[in-house]
Scaffold this active site. Structure first.
Site, PDB file in Angstrom:
ATOM      1  N   GLY A  29      42.106  32.111  19.512  1.00 41.25           N
ATOM      2  CA  GLY A  29      41.305  31.335  20.449  1.00 41.25           C
ATOM      3  C   GLY A  29      40.373  32.176  21.308  1.00 41.25           C
ATOM      4  CB  CYS A 237      37.098   4.107   2.665  1.00 44.57           C
ATOM      5  SG  CYS A 237      35.730   4.592   1.593  1.00 44.57           S
ATOM      6  CB  CYS A 262      35.682   8.718   2.839  1.00 39.55           C
ATOM      7  SG  CYS A 262      37.128   7.751   2.469  1.00 39.55           S
ATOM      8  CB  CYS A 268      35.315   9.059  -0.906  1.00 34.78           C
ATOM      9  SG  CYS A 268      35.042   7.291  -0.872  1.00 34.78           S
TER      10      CYS A 268
END
Lengths: 293, 256
Positions: A29, A237, A262, A268
């Site tokens: 981080g 979707c 999607c 998808c």
């Protein structure tokens, strides 16, 4: 490709970037400054991500590039072509097949594995930037762990909108120490930041690299009485009927017609190949790609 | 009784020029100390040195901390000093804009210190914000307005609320009534006097306005050219000034 060194950057630059990556992995981080190079594309197009990818690529890698989850948008196509030309590596659109995935604004829906690297393109790496414009001050706040200001932003959200309205680039705390901007991914993707793959973040214009090692704790900031909630459009979707994926809303006509698809085109496509059909989908997947509808 | 703050021989130089020098005093819990003097006499320099905003060139500022007892704040680590700065200490700036976040709502401004020390419950933070707005006489329905929509007097009161919300023990004030018209000043002074008495605050108030110290301060320190020329109880110094400069200062006040 004799015109270019492998993956465009010279070896010294790649070593410099790898050192920044290793430091970033050692301090999850933490934003590591690096000497960002001019790349043959404008800032804002992923110059940071491209440099990180170039430093991480080996000739055996298989590269996938996505932009907002899609493999076939301008940004993704350009960067994929760039590495095809300068590194000659294999490319793929399938998340499963890729060893390095460079992404802008999304985490793929498929669960990533330990042998994969996810590279993010980051426009503004400093989560405190819009609250505190001074870089000297934000660095001090990071080093002294003074993160109260981040909650002031969330407080303002709730007082103005009745809920935490920040829906992308939602701030997270990494391994209980550094507050990090996860790049502009939707907050729907935040829970996926704790994953098996290595995550590298590159900001070219701002000259920062940071990283989240595998299985690192990543907590989205929130209030006790307003807990963090990943959100998505309340639909399935329309092409593959997936109820668990992040959706794009597409306006179909001037009469209010719309469909939800999607945003992860590979997810998808693979679902439709497996026989799932949504409200507006066709039986067999089209060979021209998932966006044909 | 143990002093809350002991100041020993504080010195600050701006190159060859003197900012302030040889300043020593003790401040006891619940006591309000006034520092008066003309512009350029070093009173703001002194206040900023005490609050840790400026590096000093010598001296000690010993604060009686809750957990470790008396500690020299000039040599303590920066994280500790900054922690002190948002818990036991408060600093009220002359210009409210310097002490407020102008792009954050009044409630967010008050809540910032609470969130900085770990407050993570929105309902509680908002409740104390509303409570403090009430205590500084700002209407509750202004809680979501930004300070830029407030008048000067309201901004100053908001700044005070924002500083006092964590229940500090020592408040530094730099000309808290500067730039406000007299009726607003009177109201602010009334409010400050009430809060100081009610919360048992210790305060150091820098001002050039003798009326302010007459109302608020228990003790007075008069500064000129970086030196302290006279100290004593407020009424004593103002009614029977000994030093020539103090006599000049007191006689310069216009009588209406």
């Amino acid at each position: 490709m004799s015109e270019y060194n492998f993956a465009y950057l010279d070896e010294q630059t790649k070593r410099m970037i790898r050192r920044a990556i290793l430091k970033g992995l050692a301090i999850p981080g933490y934003q590591v400054p690096f000497a960002s190079r001019e790349m043959p594309m404008p800032y804002g197009w992923g110059t940071g991500g491209v440099q990180v990818s170039a430093a991480a690529l080996t000739p055996d890698d298989t590269l996938k590039v996505i932009d907002q989850g899609a493999d076939d948008t301008t940004n993704a196509v350009s960067i994929r072509k760039f590495f095809q030309r300068t590194a000659g590596v294999a490319t793929t659109e399938e998340t499963e097949q890729a060893s390095i995935i460079q992404t802008r604004h999304r985490i793929p829906e498929a669960t990533l594995r330990e042998d994969q690297i996810l590279v993010y393109q980051v426009p503004i790496p400093e989560p405190l930037r819009f609250l505190e414009p001074r870089e000297t001050e934000t660095r001090k706040m990071h080093s002294l762990e003074e993160y109260g200001l981040m909650h002031v932003k969330l407080y303002e959200d709730i007082s103005q909108h009745g809920q935490i309205a920040t829906s992308y680039a939602y701030p997270v705390k990494v391994e209980g120490r550094y507050v990090m901007d996860p790049s502009p991914i939707p907050k729907f993707d935040n829970p996926k930041l704790e994953m098996a793959a290595i995550q590298l973040f590159g900001a070219g214009r701002e000259q920062r690299i940071y990283a989240v090692p595998p299985y690192t704790q990543v907590v989205s900031l929130d209030f006790e009485d307003y807990p963090f909630e990943p959100t998505k459009a309340d639909h399935a979707c329309d092409l593959c009927a997936a109820a668990d994926s992040y959706l794009d809303e597409v306006i179909m006509d001037d009469a209010g017609g719309r469909m939800f698809v999607c945003s992860d085109t590979d997810y998808c496509r693979s679902r439709r190949a497996a026989g799932h059909v949504g409200r507006l989908g066709t039986e067999a997947p089209l060979s021209t790609g998932p966006e044909a509808a | 009784m143990h002093p809350l703050l002991q100041v020993n021989n504080i010195r600050k130089m701006y190159g060859a020029r003197i900012g302030c020098t040889d300043v020593s005093f003790d401040l006891f819990p619940g006591e309000v100390m006034g520092i008066v003097g003309e512009s350029g006499s070093g009173k703001s320099t002194l206040l900023n040195c005490l609050a840790g905003h400026l590096d000093t060139d010598g001296g000690e500022v010993i604060f009686d901390t809750r957990d470790r007892g008396p500690v020299d704040t000039l040599t303590m680590s920066e994280p500790e000093r900054r922690m002190l700065g948002r818990t036991d200490w408060a600093f009220v700036h002359q210009h409210a804009r310097d002490g407020l976040r102008m792009s954050v709502s009044a409630g967010g401004n008050i809540g910032e210190r609470l969130m900085a020390v770990g407050g993570r419950h929105y309902g509680d933070i908002r409740a104390s914000a509303v409570d403090w707005l009430d205590r500084v006489e700002i209407e509750e329905n202004r809680v979501d307005d930004r300070p830029s929509a407030f008048s000067g007097g309201m901004q100053q009161r908001l700044q005070i609320a924002r500083n006092l919300v964590t229940g500090p023990r020592l408040v530094f004030m730099d000309e808290p009534t500067g730039g406000l018209d007299v009726s607003v000043q009177a109201r602010l002074l009334d409010l400050l006097r009430g809060l100081v008495r009610e919360m048992g605050l210790s305060a150091i108030i820098v001002t050039h306005d003798l009326a302010v110290v007459r109302l608020l301060a228990d003790r007075l320190m008069v500064m000129k050219s970086g030196h302290v020329v006279e100290t004593g109880l407020t009424d004593q110094v103002l009614d029977d000034p000994q030093h020539a400069y103090t006599q000049l200062l007191v006689s310069s006040v216009l009588q209406v």
